[in-house]
Design a protein around this motif. Sequence first.
Motif, PDB file in Angstrom:
ATOM      1  N   GLY A   1       0.796  -1.217   0.000  1.00  0.00           N
ATOM      2  CA  GLY A   1       0.000   0.000   0.000  1.00  0.00           C
ATOM      3  C   GLY A   1       0.827   1.265   0.000  1.00  0.00           C
ATOM      4  N   GLU A   2       2.111   1.172  -0.309  1.00  0.00           N
ATOM      5  CA  GLU A   2       2.989   2.330  -0.212  1.00  0.00           C
ATOM      6  C   GLU A   2       2.636   3.416  -1.229  1.00  0.00           C
ATOM      7  OE1 GLU A   2       7.691   3.180  -0.635  1.00  0.00           O
ATOM      8  OE2 GLU A   2       7.094   1.400   0.463  1.00  0.00           O
ATOM      9  N   ASN A   3       2.203   3.061  -2.424  1.00  0.00           N
ATOM     10  CA  ASN A   3       1.892   4.079  -3.417  1.00  0.00           C
ATOM     11  C   ASN A   3       0.427   4.498  -3.399  1.00  0.00           C
ATOM     12  OD1 ASN A   3       2.520   1.459  -4.164  1.00  0.00           O
ATOM     13  ND2 ASN A   3       2.536   1.848  -6.308  1.00  0.00           N
ATOM     14  N   THR A   4      -0.378   3.965  -2.521  1.00  0.00           N
ATOM     15  CA  THR A   4      -1.767   4.374  -2.419  1.00  0.00           C
ATOM     16  C   THR A   4      -1.856   5.683  -1.645  1.00  0.00           C
ATOM     17  OG1 THR A   4      -2.496   2.083  -2.438  1.00  0.00           O
ATOM     18  CG2 THR A   4      -4.048   3.703  -1.600  1.00  0.00           C
ATOM     19  N   ILE A   5      -2.592   6.636  -2.204  1.00  0.00           N
ATOM     20  CA  ILE A   5      -2.778   7.933  -1.554  1.00  0.00           C
ATOM     21  C   ILE A   5      -4.091   7.934  -0.782  1.00  0.00           C
ATOM     22  CG2 ILE A   5      -2.993  10.413  -1.904  1.00  0.00           C
ATOM     23  CD1 ILE A   5      -1.466   9.991  -4.577  1.00  0.00           C
ATOM     24  N   ALA A   6      -5.186   7.582  -1.467  1.00  0.00           N
ATOM     25  CA  ALA A   6      -6.503   7.596  -0.835  1.00  0.00           C
ATOM     26  C   ALA A   6      -7.396   6.545  -1.483  1.00  0.00           C
ATOM     27  CB  ALA A   6      -7.146   8.969  -0.967  1.00  0.00           C
ATOM     28  N   VAL A   7      -8.349   6.023  -0.714  1.00  0.00           N
ATOM     29  CA  VAL A   7      -9.283   5.014  -1.198  1.00  0.00           C
ATOM     30  C   VAL A   7     -10.700   5.480  -0.877  1.00  0.00           C
ATOM     31  CG1 VAL A   7     -10.029   2.617  -0.985  1.00  0.00           C
ATOM     32  CG2 VAL A   7      -7.619   3.171  -0.811  1.00  0.00           C
ATOM     33  N   ASN A   8     -11.598   5.311  -1.842  1.00  0.00           N
ATOM     34  CA  ASN A   8     -13.006   5.643  -1.644  1.00  0.00           C
ATOM     35  C   ASN A   8     -13.735   4.358  -1.253  1.00  0.00           C
ATOM     36  OD1 ASN A   8     -15.571   6.662  -1.679  1.00  0.00           O
ATOM     37  ND2 ASN A   8     -15.524   7.327  -3.811  1.00  0.00           N
ATOM     38  N   ARG A   9     -13.777   4.061   0.043  1.00  0.00           N
ATOM     39  CA  ARG A   9     -14.382   2.810   0.517  1.00  0.00           C
ATOM     40  C   ARG A   9     -15.892   2.817   0.348  1.00  0.00           C
ATOM     41  NH1 ARG A   9     -10.667   0.333   4.836  1.00  0.00           N
ATOM     42  NH2 ARG A   9      -8.783   1.496   4.438  1.00  0.00           N
ATOM     43  N   LYS A  10     -16.477   3.988   0.362  1.00  0.00           N
ATOM     44  CA  LYS A  10     -17.929   4.107   0.252  1.00  0.00           C
ATOM     45  C   LYS A  10     -18.424   3.715  -1.146  1.00  0.00           C
ATOM     46  CE  LYS A  10     -21.309   7.416   1.869  1.00  0.00           C
ATOM     47  NZ  LYS A  10     -21.562   8.812   2.169  1.00  0.00           N
ATOM     48  N   ALA A  11     -17.560   3.792  -2.140  1.00  0.00           N
ATOM     49  CA  ALA A  11     -17.950   3.533  -3.527  1.00  0.00           C
ATOM     50  C   ALA A  11     -18.467   2.113  -3.718  1.00  0.00           C
ATOM     51  CB  ALA A  11     -16.777   3.791  -4.458  1.00  0.00           C
TER      52      ALA A  11
ATOM     53  N   LEU B   1     -12.404   5.575  -7.462  1.00  0.00           N
ATOM     54  CA  LEU B   1     -12.225   4.459  -6.528  1.00  0.00           C
ATOM     55  C   LEU B   1     -11.016   4.675  -5.624  1.00  0.00           C
ATOM     56  CD1 LEU B   1     -12.945   1.397  -8.826  1.00  0.00           C
ATOM     57  CD2 LEU B   1     -14.466   2.500  -7.200  1.00  0.00           C
ATOM     58  N   ASN B   2      -9.870   4.981  -6.214  1.00  0.00           N
ATOM     59  CA  ASN B   2      -8.695   5.248  -5.394  1.00  0.00           C
ATOM     60  C   ASN B   2      -7.705   6.129  -6.150  1.00  0.00           C
ATOM     61  OD1 ASN B   2      -7.686   3.391  -7.182  1.00  0.00           O
ATOM     62  ND2 ASN B   2      -7.161   1.874  -5.659  1.00  0.00           N
ATOM     63  N   MET B   3      -6.804   6.723  -5.382  1.00  0.00           N
ATOM     64  CA  MET B   3      -5.771   7.586  -5.923  1.00  0.00           C
ATOM     65  C   MET B   3      -4.431   6.991  -5.499  1.00  0.00           C
ATOM     66  SD  MET B   3      -5.412  11.704  -5.425  1.00  0.00           S
ATOM     67  CE  MET B   3      -7.053  12.061  -5.998  1.00  0.00           C
ATOM     68  N   TYR B   4      -3.460   6.990  -6.412  1.00  0.00           N
ATOM     69  CA  TYR B   4      -2.183   6.352  -6.115  1.00  0.00           C
ATOM     70  C   TYR B   4      -1.079   6.997  -6.948  1.00  0.00           C
ATOM     71  CZ  TYR B   4      -3.689   3.881 -10.317  1.00  0.00           C
ATOM     72  OH  TYR B   4      -4.153   3.590 -11.579  1.00  0.00           O
ATOM     73  N   TRP B   5       0.165   6.667  -6.600  1.00  0.00           N
ATOM     74  CA  TRP B   5       1.331   7.128  -7.343  1.00  0.00           C
ATOM     75  C   TRP B   5       1.751   6.044  -8.326  1.00  0.00           C
ATOM     76  CZ3 TRP B   5       2.196  12.024  -6.764  1.00  0.00           C
ATOM     77  CH2 TRP B   5       1.941  12.641  -5.548  1.00  0.00           C
ATOM     78  N   LYS B   6       2.094   6.456  -9.540  1.00  0.00           N
ATOM     79  CA  LYS B   6       2.603   5.530 -10.539  1.00  0.00           C
ATOM     80  C   LYS B   6       3.718   6.239 -11.287  1.00  0.00           C
ATOM     81  CE  LYS B   6       1.107   2.555 -14.307  1.00  0.00           C
ATOM     82  NZ  LYS B   6      -0.049   2.180 -15.140  1.00  0.00           N
ATOM     83  N   LYS B   7       4.944   5.763 -11.099  1.00  0.00           N
ATOM     84  CA  LYS B   7       6.133   6.372 -11.704  1.00  0.00           C
ATOM     85  C   LYS B   7       6.228   7.862 -11.375  1.00  0.00           C
ATOM     86  CE  LYS B   7       6.261   3.139 -15.540  1.00  0.00           C
ATOM     87  NZ  LYS B   7       6.212   2.966 -16.983  1.00  0.00           N
ATOM     88  N   GLY B   8       5.918   8.208 -10.136  1.00  0.00           N
ATOM     89  CA  GLY B   8       6.029   9.588  -9.687  1.00  0.00           C
ATOM     90  C   GLY B   8       4.869  10.488 -10.080  1.00  0.00           C
ATOM     91  N   MET B   9       3.887   9.949 -10.777  1.00  0.00           N
ATOM     92  CA  MET B   9       2.721  10.733 -11.195  1.00  0.00           C
ATOM     93  C   MET B   9       1.505  10.315 -10.376  1.00  0.00           C
ATOM     94  SD  MET B   9       3.719  12.497 -13.828  1.00  0.00           S
ATOM     95  CE  MET B   9       4.644  12.537 -15.322  1.00  0.00           C
ATOM     96  N   ALA B  10       0.662  11.282 -10.061  1.00  0.00           N
ATOM     97  CA  ALA B  10      -0.580  10.985  -9.345  1.00  0.00           C
ATOM     98  C   ALA B  10      -1.600  10.460 -10.347  1.00  0.00           C
ATOM     99  CB  ALA B  10      -1.107  12.221  -8.648  1.00  0.00           C
TER     100      ALA B  10
END
Length: 161
Positions: free
Chosen positions: A13-23, A117-126
């Motif tokens: 979960g290191e690159n996960t920024i936020a998760v929309n659990r309610k979705a 659904l969720n926000m995360y980092w991928k190769k330094g990009m949001a």
Amino acid sequence: MRMAAKKNKKKVGENTIAVNRKARHDFFIEDRFEAGLVLEGWEVKSLRDGKVQLNESYVHVRNGEAWLANALITALKTASTHIKPEPQRDRKLLLHRAELHKLIGAVERKGYTLIPLNMYWKKGMAKIEIALAKGKQLHDKRATEKDRDWNRDKARILKAR
């Protein structure tokens, strides 16, 4: 005596920024898409610090472009003094043209909703994962909860054997 070199292992979960659990509770998820975000500098710093909420956010299509609305990115206290941060402004999503046409068709003709659904980092990009979804009725939510409870109880019973 020589110590072993430490390995740089990334946590799941290191690159996960936020998760929309309610979705997943409120919607049936049909199809998923990955989109880039157009952000300002202070927003990127806030994302790195984890100051984002996707709970009440949604995606809408305006003038042939997809926009993330109602996502709360809280400004850091150390944000620059010459900018006025807007925590809930609409943020443009970057999608391929074909994906955008598919999303527009599904939303306008078939009555789907676009939700993050969720926000995360991928190769330094949001990046943000958005989904085509249909809203659940109250009886659908109850049935889902009942199935989840039964699966949990079943696993507990099988484990006890």
